[in-house]
Design a protein around this motif. Sequence first.
Motif, short mmCIF file in Angstrom:
data_model
loop_
_atom_site.label_atom_id
_atom_site.label_comp_id
_atom_site.label_asym_id
_atom_site.label_seq_id
_atom_site.Cartn_x
_atom_site.Cartn_y
_atom_site.Cartn_z
N ALA A 38 0.84 -1.20 0.00
CA ALA A 38 0.00 0.00 0.00
C ALA A 38 0.87 1.24 0.00
O ALA A 38 1.88 1.29 0.69
CB ALA A 38 -0.91 0.01 1.23
N PRO A 39 0.53 2.25 -0.77
CA PRO A 39 1.39 3.43 -0.84
C PRO A 39 1.37 4.28 0.42
O PRO A 39 2.31 4.99 0.68
CB PRO A 39 0.81 4.21 -2.03
N ALA A 40 0.29 4.24 1.18
CA ALA A 40 0.21 5.12 2.33
C ALA A 40 -0.79 4.58 3.35
O ALA A 40 -1.67 3.80 3.03
CB ALA A 40 -0.20 6.52 1.90
N ARG A 41 -0.61 5.05 4.57
CA ARG A 41 -1.51 4.64 5.65
C ARG A 41 -1.71 5.81 6.60
O ARG A 41 -0.75 6.43 7.04
CB ARG A 41 -0.90 3.45 6.40
N MET A 42 -2.95 6.11 6.90
CA MET A 42 -3.28 7.22 7.78
C MET A 42 -3.44 6.73 9.21
O MET A 42 -4.23 5.82 9.47
CB MET A 42 -4.57 7.90 7.32
N GLU A 43 -2.67 7.29 10.13
CA GLU A 43 -2.77 6.95 11.54
C GLU A 43 -3.79 7.88 12.22
O GLU A 43 -4.03 9.00 11.74
CB GLU A 43 -1.41 7.08 12.22
N PRO A 44 -4.37 7.44 13.33
CA PRO A 44 -5.40 8.25 14.00
C PRO A 44 -4.91 9.62 14.47
O PRO A 44 -5.69 10.56 14.59
CB PRO A 44 -5.81 7.38 15.20
N ASP A 45 -3.60 9.74 14.72
CA ASP A 45 -3.08 11.01 15.24
C ASP A 45 -2.71 12.00 14.15
O ASP A 45 -2.07 13.03 14.42
CB ASP A 45 -1.87 10.76 16.13
N VAL A 63 -1.92 15.95 9.59
CA VAL A 63 -3.03 15.85 8.64
C VAL A 63 -4.32 15.87 9.45
O VAL A 63 -4.59 14.94 10.22
CB VAL A 63 -2.94 14.58 7.79
N ARG A 64 -5.10 16.90 9.30
CA ARG A 64 -6.31 17.06 10.12
C ARG A 64 -7.56 16.73 9.30
O ARG A 64 -7.75 17.26 8.21
CB ARG A 64 -6.37 18.50 10.66
N GLU A 65 -8.38 15.84 9.84
CA GLU A 65 -9.67 15.46 9.25
C GLU A 65 -9.54 15.26 7.73
O GLU A 65 -10.08 16.05 6.94
CB GLU A 65 -10.71 16.55 9.55
N PRO A 66 -8.83 14.21 7.31
CA PRO A 66 -8.54 14.03 5.87
C PRO A 66 -9.77 13.87 5.00
O PRO A 66 -9.70 14.10 3.78
CB PRO A 66 -7.68 12.75 5.86
N GLU A 67 -10.90 13.50 5.59
CA GLU A 67 -12.10 13.28 4.79
C GLU A 67 -12.80 14.59 4.40
O GLU A 67 -13.61 14.62 3.48
CB GLU A 67 -13.09 12.38 5.55
N ASN A 114 -5.70 23.73 7.13
CA ASN A 114 -4.88 22.64 7.66
C ASN A 114 -3.49 22.77 7.05
O ASN A 114 -3.33 22.74 5.84
CB ASN A 114 -5.50 21.29 7.30
N VAL A 115 -2.50 22.96 7.92
CA VAL A 115 -1.10 23.04 7.48
C VAL A 115 -0.43 21.71 7.81
O VAL A 115 -0.47 21.26 8.95
CB VAL A 115 -0.36 24.21 8.16
N MET A 116 0.17 21.08 6.80
CA MET A 116 0.77 19.76 6.95
C MET A 116 2.27 19.84 6.71
O MET A 116 2.75 20.69 5.96
CB MET A 116 0.12 18.77 5.97
N ASN A 117 3.03 18.95 7.35
CA ASN A 117 4.49 18.93 7.24
C ASN A 117 4.92 17.67 6.52
O ASN A 117 4.69 16.57 6.99
CB ASN A 117 5.13 19.01 8.63
#
Length: 379
Positions: A38-45, A63-67, A114-117
Amino acid sequence: MSSSHRRRALRWLARVALSISVLLICLALIELGFRVFAPARMEPDGLLQFRFPSGKPYRVTHVREPERVDLLRILNVGDSVTESECPRTLDLETSLSDIPSPVVFRGREFAGLNVMNGGLGGCDVRCILGFLKAYRGAGPTPHIVTVLSGWNEHWYKDKPCRRIDCHSAVPVLRMLHETGERLRGCRSCEALLNGIAHTGAKGQRADCLERLRAVATGELLQGIDHDDSTIFNLSLAEYEETLEAIVAFLQDQDIEVILVVPPHGLLPGRVPLLTLEDCLLIDPDAFLPVHLRYTQTIRRVAQRHRLDLIDLEATFDSLPNRLQLFGNPDFDPIHPAAPGLSVCTDTFHQALAARLQPPAANAAPLATPPAAPAMPEVR
């Protein structure tokens, strides 16, 4: 219970146990397959993990509220300078969120930001381009991407400092020192490590690095021709070409691109100890001029495409306390310390806030990045 009933019960329990075992194995195989393929996986945090068969890790934090599709998303990508929070991601998001809602970008209203790093230590522009391609479709699509680069491209491919015998001990001594930090609170451990890790590691490592510095302009770096592009990790031409490819890749997705010139605390004729420790050696007399060649390339690409430019180098150079923003610039003039990170954040805020005003205030054309001063020739 009769013996026949017991046998039937045991057979039934065996089938149940076998079914559970098969299920667990299947779940484990699915998990393993996911982690490998899988190319990526979103963790709960809010941590987006990239996993590839090659083993090269990528990640995006905060990453905040990706949906949600009503958030304006800003993705900061780059090397360890970005990863170490230049700018401070959460502080930048908080400060930008003070802009009156709804946030307007390109005439479209957003409920929030949402600012992501996406910084990754050791990443050069080829790595950044690979990261952006892998991220596409794996996480929430950003509306703005800032790209910081310019350090990892210009180290020498050759690692001459490894020819100094003491350099091989540096990683071991560093590990002892870091272990001592993790074991803090164990009194007997501290007593032992104070004598070994802290005094021994730091002292021997410093001696080794000073030996490397002493010979840097002599036997290790004789006859370096800086016009020979093959001596660098990435030549200037390849660097510019890859920056162009990053810009094209993002603009093809209608993502606004902002190039970032990294800050530095370099002094002419001085090799920082951090680069010696990591064997990222470069001739002291050429260090700053070579670095400026690469940062000038960032400005040139930004001007060619009329891109917004966040020039941290110019911002830091304009401050009287520039060197203090790096804590100990003799050791590390690459990664800003806490005061420098705040300057990064403020500079990013000024550049981004200007893009997030209501349409009437946002109608002015993009300013052409200022022309950089002439670069000194490397001799």
